[in-house]
Motif scaffolding. Sequence first.
Motif, PDB file in Angstrom:
ATOM      1  N   VAL A   1      -3.976  29.820 -76.427  1.00 25.69           N
ATOM      2  CA  VAL A   1      -4.431  30.377 -75.257  1.00 25.69           C
ATOM      3  C   VAL A   1      -6.030  30.216 -74.924  1.00 25.69           C
ATOM      4  O   VAL A   1      -6.358  30.419 -73.747  1.00 25.69           O
ATOM      5  CB  VAL A   1      -4.068  32.096 -75.346  1.00 25.69           C
TER       6      VAL A   1
ATOM      7  N   ILE B   1      -1.698  36.355 -66.958  1.00 24.64           N
ATOM      8  CA  ILE B   1      -2.301  35.701 -68.185  1.00 24.64           C
ATOM      9  C   ILE B   1      -2.735  36.169 -69.492  1.00 24.64           C
ATOM     10  O   ILE B   1      -1.946  35.695 -70.453  1.00 24.64           O
ATOM     11  CB  ILE B   1      -3.589  35.238 -67.744  1.00 24.64           C
TER      12      ILE B   1
ATOM     13  N   TRP C   1       0.814  34.787 -71.464  1.00 21.04           N
ATOM     14  CA  TRP C   1       0.550  33.428 -72.178  1.00 21.04           C
ATOM     15  C   TRP C   1       0.570  33.585 -73.634  1.00 21.04           C
ATOM     16  O   TRP C   1       0.836  32.705 -74.283  1.00 21.04           O
ATOM     17  CB  TRP C   1      -1.032  32.889 -71.734  1.00 21.04           C
TER      18      TRP C   1
ATOM     19  N   THR D   1       3.324  31.684 -75.974  1.00 23.48           N
ATOM     20  CA  THR D   1       3.097  30.775 -76.987  1.00 23.48           C
ATOM     21  C   THR D   1       3.320  31.136 -78.311  1.00 23.48           C
ATOM     22  O   THR D   1       3.768  30.305 -79.064  1.00 23.48           O
ATOM     23  CB  THR D   1       1.299  30.695 -76.951  1.00 23.48           C
TER      24      THR D   1
ATOM     25  N   THR E   1       7.308  38.080 -70.961  1.00 25.46           N
ATOM     26  CA  THR E   1       6.257  36.956 -70.271  1.00 25.46           C
ATOM     27  C   THR E   1       7.050  36.993 -68.990  1.00 25.46           C
ATOM     28  O   THR E   1       6.694  37.082 -67.772  1.00 25.46           O
ATOM     29  CB  THR E   1       6.660  35.558 -70.869  1.00 25.46           C
TER      30      THR E   1
ATOM     31  N   THR F   1      -3.084  24.499 -65.783  1.00 24.63           N
ATOM     32  CA  THR F   1      -3.955  25.978 -65.654  1.00 24.63           C
ATOM     33  C   THR F   1      -4.734  25.794 -64.737  1.00 24.63           C
ATOM     34  O   THR F   1      -4.616  26.236 -63.708  1.00 24.63           O
ATOM     35  CB  THR F   1      -4.733  26.167 -66.992  1.00 24.63           C
TER      36      THR F   1
END
Length: 314
Positions: free
Chosen positions: A36, A76, A80, A84, A156, A220
């Motif tokens: 990240v 974010i 993220w 992940t 998420t 991104t």
Amino acid sequence: MTARGWFLFSLMGVVWGIPYLMIKVAVEDLSPSVVVFTRCALGALLLLPFALRQGGLTRTVRTHWAPMLAFACIEIIGPWFTLTDAERHLSSSTAGLLIAGVPIVGVLAARFFGDTEVLGVRRIMGLALGLGGVAVLTIPHLTGGDARSLAEVLLTVLGYATAPLIAARHLKDVPSLHLTASCLALAALVYAAPAAATRPTEIPSTSVLLSLAGLGVICTAVAFVAFLELIKEVGPTRSTVITYVNPAVAVAAGALFLDEPLTASVLAAFTLILAGSVLATAAGPKKEGPKRDARRVAWSTRQTSRADGRVESP
């Protein structure tokens, strides 16, 4: 939808369909914090010079710091990491398919934030189908570490569904570069210490390095600017419909590059979630309002609102 809207939609459908593959490759050798941090730092380094050159960045942050902070956390900083971390135990295909539930959650989130549009039978059926698809996909994984990973992906999904509403309601006048560069820089600062504490002792493999580069540059820096422009072009609810395409790309990429199986449950879940998302985000029944002038007005692209794609008469 305008030609510009279709271009942005197509671009985002592909660009945000491949991160699941890249994340899966990266977490084989790196911690979620490192992945990240690297993704955010690369994106910020690429976009900050352009944001500064555009001018007014400091004034933008000072004026809109609260909704920008909320957007950064919900879009974010939280999602993220959870996505992940989840991919350490889930396949990229499963993660991509679960993220396809974003439009469904987006409909519910919009109502929570005050959207009074009538859902109607079709949209309610869509919500039910989509949830059924999520159930088909998740039930076989509700054991051991997979249960935690599924919860992380669902968190998420909640973030991805809510953040566009914040952007559309409170950040529509903020330049995309200012918002993206600032949020990525903040996220990089948040994960700098955890990433340093869990940094690898050896240089990662070439495939991992390429995945990190792809995540930071394509998925991104490029993707976020395009996504914010898509929100402005077609609105927050319609913008999340890119997740109709994302899971197909994720499943195909996982099967081609990671030999992930295409099982009957995966195909059934994909069908249910896709059908449910299409129905759940369809236009709701029109409310009766004051009668307006019934004169026919020639349609023009100038009459299309950039906020949500409505066509309005002059």
